[in-house]
Design a protein around this motif. Structure first.
Motif: not given
Length: 116
Positions: A1-6, A47-48, A96-105
């Motif tokens: 999935m792509e949202t914007g550039s992330l 993503w990873l 960043a850890a909180l964003k990563s845990s929700s699957g966001e870049g």
């Protein structure tokens, strides 16, 4: 999935790995991000790869800031900069850890983009 550039991901295992890498940067610096990047860089998990490069870039920037603060310690200015660098690292690694845990870049602010 792509949202914007992330790039985002729905894979729970990848999200957990990345959250640990982001949080691990607080204690272990660039090593967790470097290890995952070197292992996964030839894989197909975009993503990873993207997030580990971003974490590695940020931790290298933090390392350079610590080096500059060490040099400035001779002038006593660096002694005041060390806690600020640590706080900056702590806050943004948690975000960043909180964003990563929700699957966001997540793109770290004020980061040298050495790996692109």
């Amino acid at each position: 999935m792509e949202t914007g550039s992330l790039v985002t991901t729905d894979n729970k295992e990848d999200r957990n790995i990345m959250a640990l890498i982001q949080a691990g940067g607080i204690l272990f610096g660039f090593l967790p991000a470097l290890i995952v990047y070197l292992i996964k860089k030839d894989g197909d998990n975009q993503w990873l790869i993207t997030e580990s490069k971003e974490a590695l870039n940020f931790q290298i920037t933090i390392l350079l800031a610590y080096i500059v603060a060490s040099i400035l310690s001779a002038l006593l200015i660096g002694l005041f900069i060390f806690p600020l660098i640590f706080l900056f690292n702590l806050v943004f690694c948690i975000i960043a850890a909180l964003k990563s845990s929700s699957g966001e870049g997540y793109r770290y602010p004020l980061t040298l983009r050495l790996l692109s």
